[in-house]
Design a protein around this motif. Structure first.
Motif, PDB file in Angstrom:
ATOM      1  N   LEU A 197      11.124  57.406  10.211  1.00  0.00           N
ATOM      2  CA  LEU A 197      10.535  58.741  10.114  1.00  0.00           C
ATOM      3  C   LEU A 197       9.079  58.692   9.674  1.00  0.00           C
ATOM      4  CD1 LEU A 197      13.312  61.053   8.605  1.00  0.00           C
ATOM      5  CD2 LEU A 197      12.419  61.010  10.923  1.00  0.00           C
ATOM      6  N   ASP A 198       8.762  57.763   8.778  1.00  0.00           N
ATOM      7  CA  ASP A 198       7.379  57.679   8.285  1.00  0.00           C
ATOM      8  C   ASP A 198       6.385  57.364   9.401  1.00  0.00           C
ATOM      9  OD1 ASP A 198       8.323  58.218   5.820  1.00  0.00           O
ATOM     10  OD2 ASP A 198       8.173  56.186   5.033  1.00  0.00           O
ATOM     11  N   ALA A 199       6.851  56.635  10.413  1.00  0.00           N
ATOM     12  CA  ALA A 199       5.942  56.220  11.484  1.00  0.00           C
ATOM     13  C   ALA A 199       5.506  57.392  12.352  1.00  0.00           C
ATOM     14  CB  ALA A 199       6.606  55.149  12.351  1.00  0.00           C
ATOM     15  N   TYR A 200       6.252  58.509  12.323  1.00  0.00           N
ATOM     16  CA  TYR A 200       5.934  59.640  13.184  1.00  0.00           C
ATOM     17  C   TYR A 200       4.991  60.635  12.514  1.00  0.00           C
ATOM     18  CZ  TYR A 200      10.071  57.654  15.359  1.00  0.00           C
ATOM     19  OH  TYR A 200      10.966  56.787  15.918  1.00  0.00           O
ATOM     20  N   ILE A 201       4.797  60.518  11.219  1.00  0.00           N
ATOM     21  CA  ILE A 201       3.908  61.456  10.523  1.00  0.00           C
ATOM     22  C   ILE A 201       2.466  61.343  11.024  1.00  0.00           C
ATOM     23  CG2 ILE A 201       2.940  62.062   8.274  1.00  0.00           C
ATOM     24  CD1 ILE A 201       5.614  61.347   7.025  1.00  0.00           C
ATOM     25  N   PRO A 202       1.878  60.132  11.130  1.00  0.00           N
ATOM     26  CA  PRO A 202       0.503  60.043  11.670  1.00  0.00           C
ATOM     27  C   PRO A 202       0.382  60.578  13.089  1.00  0.00           C
ATOM     28  CG  PRO A 202       1.122  57.991  10.578  1.00  0.00           C
ATOM     29  CD  PRO A 202       2.365  58.810  10.683  1.00  0.00           C
ATOM     30  N   LEU A 203       1.444  60.482  13.862  1.00  0.00           N
ATOM     31  CA  LEU A 203       1.422  60.984  15.233  1.00  0.00           C
ATOM     32  C   LEU A 203       1.135  62.481  15.257  1.00  0.00           C
ATOM     33  CD1 LEU A 203       2.049  60.719  18.299  1.00  0.00           C
ATOM     34  CD2 LEU A 203       4.456  61.047  17.722  1.00  0.00           C
ATOM     35  N   HIS A 204       1.816  63.234  14.410  1.00  0.00           N
ATOM     36  CA  HIS A 204       1.628  64.691  14.383  1.00  0.00           C
ATOM     37  C   HIS A 204       0.376  65.081  13.609  1.00  0.00           C
ATOM     38  CE1 HIS A 204       5.565  65.391  16.220  1.00  0.00           C
ATOM     39  NE2 HIS A 204       5.985  64.393  15.471  1.00  0.00           N
ATOM     40  N   GLU A 205      -0.006  64.273  12.633  1.00  0.00           N
ATOM     41  CA  GLU A 205      -1.265  64.536  11.939  1.00  0.00           C
ATOM     42  C   GLU A 205      -2.452  64.380  12.881  1.00  0.00           C
ATOM     43  OE1 GLU A 205      -0.220  63.273   7.309  1.00  0.00           O
ATOM     44  OE2 GLU A 205      -1.052  61.785   8.694  1.00  0.00           O
ATOM     45  N   ASP A 206      -2.337  63.483  13.839  1.00  0.00           N
ATOM     46  CA  ASP A 206      -3.420  63.284  14.805  1.00  0.00           C
ATOM     47  C   ASP A 206      -3.607  64.515  15.687  1.00  0.00           C
ATOM     48  OD1 ASP A 206      -5.370  61.462  16.101  1.00  0.00           O
ATOM     49  OD2 ASP A 206      -4.039  61.693  17.824  1.00  0.00           O
ATOM     50  N   LEU A 207      -2.488  65.138  16.101  1.00  0.00           N
ATOM     51  CA  LEU A 207      -2.594  66.356  16.899  1.00  0.00           C
ATOM     52  C   LEU A 207      -3.254  67.471  16.092  1.00  0.00           C
ATOM     53  CD1 LEU A 207      -2.014  68.084  19.387  1.00  0.00           C
ATOM     54  CD2 LEU A 207       0.285  68.492  18.487  1.00  0.00           C
ATOM     55  N   LEU A 208      -2.875  67.594  14.816  1.00  0.00           N
ATOM     56  CA  LEU A 208      -3.488  68.618  13.972  1.00  0.00           C
ATOM     57  C   LEU A 208      -4.995  68.382  13.819  1.00  0.00           C
ATOM     58  CD1 LEU A 208      -0.921  69.243  11.075  1.00  0.00           C
ATOM     59  CD2 LEU A 208      -1.574  70.781  12.934  1.00  0.00           C
ATOM     60  N   ALA A 209      -5.386  67.131  13.701  1.00  0.00           N
ATOM     61  CA  ALA A 209      -6.804  66.815  13.553  1.00  0.00           C
ATOM     62  C   ALA A 209      -7.595  67.220  14.790  1.00  0.00           C
ATOM     63  CB  ALA A 209      -6.978  65.327  13.270  1.00  0.00           C
ATOM     64  N   HIS A 210      -7.036  66.965  15.972  1.00  0.00           N
ATOM     65  CA  HIS A 210      -7.726  67.353  17.210  1.00  0.00           C
ATOM     66  C   HIS A 210      -7.799  68.872  17.351  1.00  0.00           C
ATOM     67  CE1 HIS A 210      -7.102  63.118  18.331  1.00  0.00           C
ATOM     68  NE2 HIS A 210      -8.071  63.298  19.221  1.00  0.00           N
ATOM     69  N   LEU A 211      -6.731  69.570  16.938  1.00  0.00           N
ATOM     70  CA  LEU A 211      -6.758  71.035  17.009  1.00  0.00           C
ATOM     71  C   LEU A 211      -7.773  71.600  16.023  1.00  0.00           C
ATOM     72  CD1 LEU A 211      -2.942  71.878  17.320  1.00  0.00           C
ATOM     73  CD2 LEU A 211      -4.685  71.977  19.107  1.00  0.00           C
ATOM     74  N   ALA A 212      -7.894  70.972  14.872  1.00  0.00           N
ATOM     75  CA  ALA A 212      -8.875  71.436  13.890  1.00  0.00           C
ATOM     76  C   ALA A 212     -10.303  71.268  14.414  1.00  0.00           C
ATOM     77  CB  ALA A 212      -8.699  70.678  12.577  1.00  0.00           C
ATOM     78  N   LYS A 213     -10.569  70.169  15.127  1.00  0.00           N
ATOM     79  CA  LYS A 213     -11.894  69.955  15.706  1.00  0.00           C
ATOM     80  C   LYS A 213     -12.215  70.980  16.777  1.00  0.00           C
ATOM     81  CE  LYS A 213     -12.395  64.961  14.965  1.00  0.00           C
ATOM     82  NZ  LYS A 213     -12.550  63.641  15.630  1.00  0.00           N
ATOM     83  N   ALA A 214     -11.173  71.400  17.507  1.00  0.00           N
ATOM     84  CA  ALA A 214     -11.384  72.343  18.603  1.00  0.00           C
ATOM     85  C   ALA A 214     -11.445  73.790  18.132  1.00  0.00           C
ATOM     86  CB  ALA A 214     -10.276  72.193  19.637  1.00  0.00           C
ATOM     87  N   THR A 215     -11.214  74.037  16.848  1.00  0.00           N
ATOM     88  CA  THR A 215     -11.217  75.394  16.312  1.00  0.00           C
ATOM     89  C   THR A 215     -12.633  75.814  15.950  1.00  0.00           C
ATOM     90  OG1 THR A 215      -9.007  75.060  15.408  1.00  0.00           O
ATOM     91  CG2 THR A 215     -10.270  76.925  14.547  1.00  0.00           C
ATOM     92  N   GLY A 216     -13.046  76.966  16.473  1.00  0.00           N
ATOM     93  CA  GLY A 216     -14.377  77.469  16.196  1.00  0.00           C
ATOM     94  C   GLY A 216     -14.480  78.178  14.863  1.00  0.00           C
TER      95      GLY A 216
END
Length: 493
Positions: A197-216
């Motif tokens: 389970l721990d290995a999947y946390i960075p996977l979803h954190e990466d998506l959040l990081a990209h969405l944060a960059k795309a937020t105006g």
């Protein structure tokens, strides 16, 4: 007035009301108003007030009388344990929510758990806030209704990722680590149940990081299509985790027989952090999240204008996630099929059909009853129908093969009407009309010399129809696969 004064009722001397008596119960007379009158009392009689206040209901009070606040009466509900709905069990559903109704812990007075149950706990739906609710009135007026709905769909995707990350961390911190530290389970057992389970946390954190960059600066996400197209293929990492879920659930159910494990999980269930979810609900969250991605992406696409740059990318993303889920489901099905094949126990070598070991898919399985009332667990593999009896060998659950497995290509299916067959093996049942069976069907070999027929009963008409559909589909598929040459010869040039 003279007649009234001379009446017996006038001469009757009512008992005097003393200021130190909390309540006075008057004997009812003709046309008496059944009320409970309360007098003022001094501070040292508080206990009596609380004790008798359970009965202070006045059904015919005059409007000038001060009415007690309703909150003082309804607060009695805190003394009653809340009733919880049991888990709903459906056909083929192996993941269940294990809620308990009592909510008591040993050695703890009953009032304390009730007071804890009434205390505020974290809300179950943490992502209920809409994107539009984060804006002020002036900002909201600058967006069209369609754009607001589009941003709310994107916001729901983002909030769901945050909740998933929190739950994955919680499963590790509140369940895995304490059980390992307290030696409630071994590290090997915990690894088999929790997986990576721990290995999947960075996977979803990466998506959040990209969405944060795309937020105006105004809180909107301009383009999300390219982000999800690049990210979704990484979800193939869940193939191993989902494939292991059946074995993990079986091991967890087995470990729950241990009083220490059971007590630990029950205490967690009663704690506010669990949100009334059991351990398996947390372990199943990644799988349930995976099946939501197509719905979330379709909702974003539905509110995206046709000429928007995201339209083509979102359509591509939906195709990608559907392919990912199909691949995960196939691997999960193969793993489930092999899991049950390994648990088959043969009484005779003649029962071992090589087609069983070659099967890669389990079409249907469940508990049925035969004509004598014996409980059987029936497995419909792609090429073989296997009837078994559940048994336990040295705390290991397995399935003892019952009679001879029936190859699907040799299978004959009969849909029986209610009352055609009497079920039950008792002597009295042979002469009783009440034992006429419902929801039954029969399976047998085309050649009766190869084995006996089996009359099987299911719980209800819905399950019966599911079994009939699965069996007919398997028979039709097997029939089509055995006629490739004749089909090619009949095809016109």
């Amino acid at each position: 007035m003279t007649d009234i004064d001379a009446s017996p009722e006038r001469n009757f001397k009512r008992p005097s009301l003393r200021r130190r008596s909390s309540f006075t119960f008057l004997t009812p007379g003709p046309q008496w108003d059944f009320t409970l009158k309360r007098k003022r009392r001094e501070k040292d009689d508080k206990d009596d007030v609380d004790t008798v206040s359970l009965c202070s209901f006045d059904f015919k009070e005059p409007c000038t009388k001060r009415v007690r606040p309703l909150g003082r009466v309804t607060s009695l509900a805190n003394l009653i344990s809340p009733v919880k709905n049991g888990a709903v069990r459906r056909f083929g559903q192996t993941l269940q929510a294990s809620f308990r109704g009592d909510g008591r812990s040993p050695g703890v007075p009953q009032q304390k758990p009730c007071s804890k149950a009434a205390a505020p706990t974290p809300p179950k739906r943490r992502n209920s806030t809409l994107w539009s609710e984060t804006l002020d009135v002036h900002q909201k007026g600058t967006f069209s209704t369609k754009e607001i709905k589009r941003q709310e769909a994107i916001f729901e995707l983002s909030r769901g990722e945050q909740d998933l990350i929190e739950d994955l961390k919680l499963a590790r911190k509140a369940y895995h680590d304490p059980m390992l530290k307290l030696s409630i389970m071994s590290e090997e057992e915990l690894t088999a149940i929790f997986g990576d389970l721990d290995a999947y946390i960075p996977l979803h954190e990466d998506l959040l990081a990209h969405l944060a960059k795309a937020t105006g600066q105004d809180g909107t996400v301009g383009q999300i299509g390219k982000i999800v197209v690049d990210w979704l293929p990484r979800l193939n990492a869940y193939r191993a985790y989902c494939s292991n879920q059946l074995a993990a659930k079986a091991l967890l159910d087995q470990k729950k027989q241990d009083p220490r494990v059971q007590d630990f999980l029950q205490r967690c269930l009663e704690s506010p952090f669990s949100r009334k979810l059991d351990l398996w609900s947390f372990l199943d969250i990644p799988r349930s999240r995976l099946v939501k991605y197509p719905l979330l992406l379709k909702e974003i696409l539905r509110h995206t204008p046709p000429d928007h740059p995201d339209t083509a990318s979102l359509e591509q993303a939906i195709s990608i996630i559907q392919a990912v889920l199909a691949d995960i489901n196939m691997k999960k099905g193969e793993s489930e099929c092999q899991y049950y094949i390994d648990k088959l126990e043969y009484l005779d070598d003649r029962q071992k059909d090589p087609r069983i070991e070659q099967c890669k898919s389990l079409l249907c399985h469940g508990e049925l009853r035969n004509k004598s009332g014996t409980k059987l667990h029936v497995f419909l593999f792609t090429e073989v129908l296997v009837l078994t009896r559940p048994v336990t060998r040295n705390d290991r659950h397995c399935f003892q093969v019952y009679r001879q497995p029936i190859p699907v290509q040799d299978l004959v299916l009969e849909d029986l009407q209610d009352g055609d067959v009497r079920m039950g093996g008792s002597f009295r049942g042979a002469f009783s009309n009440a034992d006429k069976a419902k929801n039954i069907f029969r399976v047998r070999f085309q050649d009766s010399s190869q084995g006996q027929s089996h009359t099987l009963q299911v719980n209800d008409i819905f399950h019966k129809q599911q079994w009939l559909n699965c069996l007919r589909t398997a028979m039709l598929t097997q029939k089509d696969s055995t006629l490739p040459e004749s089909e090619s010869l009949s095809t016109p040039p």
